[in-house]
Design a protein around this motif. Sequence first.
Motif, PDB file in Angstrom:
ATOM      1  N   ILE A   1       7.938  -2.986  -4.331  1.00  0.00           N
ATOM      2  CA  ILE A   1       8.615  -1.742  -3.957  1.00  0.00           C
ATOM      3  C   ILE A   1       9.325  -1.146  -5.158  1.00  0.00           C
ATOM      4  N   ARG A   2      10.062  -1.986  -5.900  1.00  0.00           N
ATOM      5  CA  ARG A   2      10.871  -1.479  -7.000  1.00  0.00           C
ATOM      6  C   ARG A   2      10.062  -1.292  -8.276  1.00  0.00           C
ATOM      7  N   ALA A   3       8.908  -1.927  -8.360  1.00  0.00           N
ATOM      8  CA  ALA A   3       8.026  -1.636  -9.490  1.00  0.00           C
ATOM      9  C   ALA A   3       7.464  -0.224  -9.357  1.00  0.00           C
ATOM     10  N   ALA A   4       7.156   0.162  -8.128  1.00  0.00           N
ATOM     11  CA  ALA A   4       6.622   1.511  -7.894  1.00  0.00           C
ATOM     12  C   ALA A   4       7.711   2.566  -8.006  1.00  0.00           C
ATOM     13  N   ASN A   5       8.932   2.230  -7.586  1.00  0.00           N
ATOM     14  CA  ASN A   5      10.060   3.165  -7.639  1.00  0.00           C
ATOM     15  C   ASN A   5      11.327   2.356  -7.898  1.00  0.00           C
TER      16      ASN A   5
ATOM     17  N   GLU B   1       0.829  -1.205   0.000  1.00  0.00           N
ATOM     18  CA  GLU B   1       0.000   0.000   0.000  1.00  0.00           C
ATOM     19  C   GLU B   1       0.867   1.260   0.000  1.00  0.00           C
ATOM     20  N   LEU B   2       1.895   1.270   0.819  1.00  0.00           N
ATOM     21  CA  LEU B   2       2.806   2.410   0.855  1.00  0.00           C
ATOM     22  C   LEU B   2       3.546   2.571  -0.469  1.00  0.00           C
ATOM     23  N   ALA B   3       4.008   1.462  -1.026  1.00  0.00           N
ATOM     24  CA  ALA B   3       4.735   1.524  -2.292  1.00  0.00           C
ATOM     25  C   ALA B   3       3.855   2.079  -3.406  1.00  0.00           C
ATOM     26  N   LYS B   4       2.638   1.612  -3.477  1.00  0.00           N
ATOM     27  CA  LYS B   4       1.730   2.053  -4.536  1.00  0.00           C
ATOM     28  C   LYS B   4       1.336   3.521  -4.376  1.00  0.00           C
ATOM     29  N   ASN B   5       1.028   3.937  -3.152  1.00  0.00           N
ATOM     30  CA  ASN B   5       0.486   5.279  -2.934  1.00  0.00           C
ATOM     31  C   ASN B   5       1.542   6.373  -2.856  1.00  0.00           C
ATOM     32  N   TYR B   6       2.757   6.031  -2.369  1.00  0.00           N
ATOM     33  CA  TYR B   6       3.732   7.091  -2.081  1.00  0.00           C
ATOM     34  C   TYR B   6       5.096   6.888  -2.735  1.00  0.00           C
ATOM     35  N   ARG B   7       5.379   5.711  -3.264  1.00  0.00           N
ATOM     36  CA  ARG B   7       6.636   5.431  -3.961  1.00  0.00           C
ATOM     37  C   ARG B   7       7.863   5.875  -3.159  1.00  0.00           C
ATOM     38  N   PRO B   8       8.016   5.435  -1.933  1.00  0.00           N
ATOM     39  CA  PRO B   8       9.181   5.862  -1.137  1.00  0.00           C
ATOM     40  C   PRO B   8      10.506   5.547  -1.817  1.00  0.00           C
ATOM     41  N   ASP B   9      11.479   6.400  -1.558  1.00  0.00           N
ATOM     42  CA  ASP B   9      12.834   6.182  -2.069  1.00  0.00           C
ATOM     43  C   ASP B   9      13.613   5.236  -1.168  1.00  0.00           C
ATOM     44  N   ILE B  10      13.184   5.125   0.082  1.00  0.00           N
ATOM     45  CA  ILE B  10      13.812   4.221   1.046  1.00  0.00           C
ATOM     46  C   ILE B  10      12.725   3.528   1.848  1.00  0.00           C
ATOM     47  N   PHE B  11      12.808   2.222   1.959  1.00  0.00           N
ATOM     48  CA  PHE B  11      12.004   1.466   2.922  1.00  0.00           C
ATOM     49  C   PHE B  11      12.953   1.017   4.032  1.00  0.00           C
TER      50      PHE B  11
END
Length: 578
Positions: free
Chosen positions: A345-349, A314-324
């Motif tokens: 994670i890497r598909a989103a960013n 959900e976080l990856a899709k909505n916000y595309r963080p540069d770091i998890f």
Amino acid sequence: MDLLSAIISTRARARDDDDDDDDDDATAGRPAGRPTGAGADGANGVVVLRICNFDAVSATGVAPSLLDEFSLASGCPMDLLRIASSSPMNLLRIAALLGAAAAASPWNFGQGSSNAATRAALESFQSDGFGMFIHNGPVTQWGTDIGWPLVCTTLPCTVPGPKNVPRNLTTTDELAAHRREYFDLAKTWDPKDFNATALARRAKDAGMKYVVYTTVHCDGFANWPSKVATYNVETTPFARDFFGELAAALRAAGLKVGAYLCTTQWGPEDVDFVYPDPLATPNANGGEMPTYDVAKYPERWRRHVDRLHGLVAELAKNYRPDIFWFDCHNAPPWDTRLDAVAPAIRAANPRALVLTRNGVFSDYLELPDQSEAAVLQGVLDYQSFSGAPFEVASVLQASKQWAYDPASAQKPANLVIANLMLIRAKGGNYLLDVSPTPEGPLAASADGVLAELAAWMAVNGEALHGAAPAYPYSDGASAFYTSKAAGDGLALYVMVPTTKPAGELPLPAPAAPSGNVTVVAARPTLTSMALAKAELLGFGEITAVAADAGLVLPIPAEASNLAFAKNGLVFKLHYAAV
């Protein structure tokens, strides 16, 4: 950049190949079995460089004329590669090729990732050097640390209550009432004065290049309107997307966005971690472990992992963080299988980095919390040579509490800067926790320290950002070295703190450095590049004196009048190829 710096800096350490006892560790003054280090033979330009992966380097196809020989040092955890070159600039030209080859691996994570985007992101991360950590949530109303008031391993137990006043719990009813009171803080949390744009600006001005925010800490509270966790910001009077607002403001300011997630979960919905009742069940296996044996109940553990993966996706899709930034335990027997969610994670960013503590994989290394003293003691000397990316997370509050502590003062700016000098000189990143008040803004005392950092960074930040370690890193704790390429030469930064890194509070009032700084490693006999100019940043050009003891850098008396000087000074030495 790290290997380039290593190549340059090795030339500053003379190695006498004719030393009768050079191979004798005891005679050489080194512990047995310890790497002998890198050195330079001034007569023929041979440089010994630490390389992590001998086979990869030997297969790079570097022109044979540039390579004297390959050799492995007995008892050394890193390979030693001899490189012959007629000038320092030839060494610089092959540095990038050697750096890429040395790190090669079949993995799709970390420094040697087969994924080019990950390697590029790591290089950028290492260049950043300084980030802000933010621990935040409803618990700020109590003024205690986040999550940990929920942990009771066995009854009776003592846990923090409001204002950090200890509570003695003797029964499951008392434990349930205490935890319910903690969870109910969400019903009154309203940081209505939160201004994401102002916070992003303050972080950027203070020299921070990325911000890691606790999207969901171990207490299970989601700082975004999650569809996976009903215990989230939408249920509070604030009812705004805290993380979403912050992420947008950070990107608008040109900063990277980090999402912290605790894979240990003690929230009211986490029945598959605190089984069978998140309110009344003690944490019998310790706070960071589930309350049951995962080998006996794999389906229960699988449900916990699936829920965790849902939050990540959900976080990856909505916000595309540069770091998890994943905390706690993530390897068997408590394997959270974060590798399974890494593709999302890497598909989103594609340039997203994944930090996994105690896990099966991680893109970079996180040292133990608040471990500046370990860096100072020199345990990372060889890591910096290998270029391994690492980070040290610490706290601005003098109490060392991660979440807002209304009773705490802040560490002084000169200590933060001294720690930064140390960690950057070793090639690491510094992640400094600065947490908001229950109303939303930072505490005035924290804001004041960040303002001092901003004033210092405006003049001296170039020594920290985009700079690489310059061996031998420091002259004790009185000066620290970094370097970067500059035209056909290089810039060497000599950073002079006004207090010892990792110092314990209270500290004396800061005062500007005075007298001379002697760079022992820059003795004429150890230097193969010409010093073209020396300057004190924020002041101007100075006259450096080459002496047998080293390069002497005078601190002008007038420098004490510089507003930022009490927090440290930086010399910039311009070297040109000979």
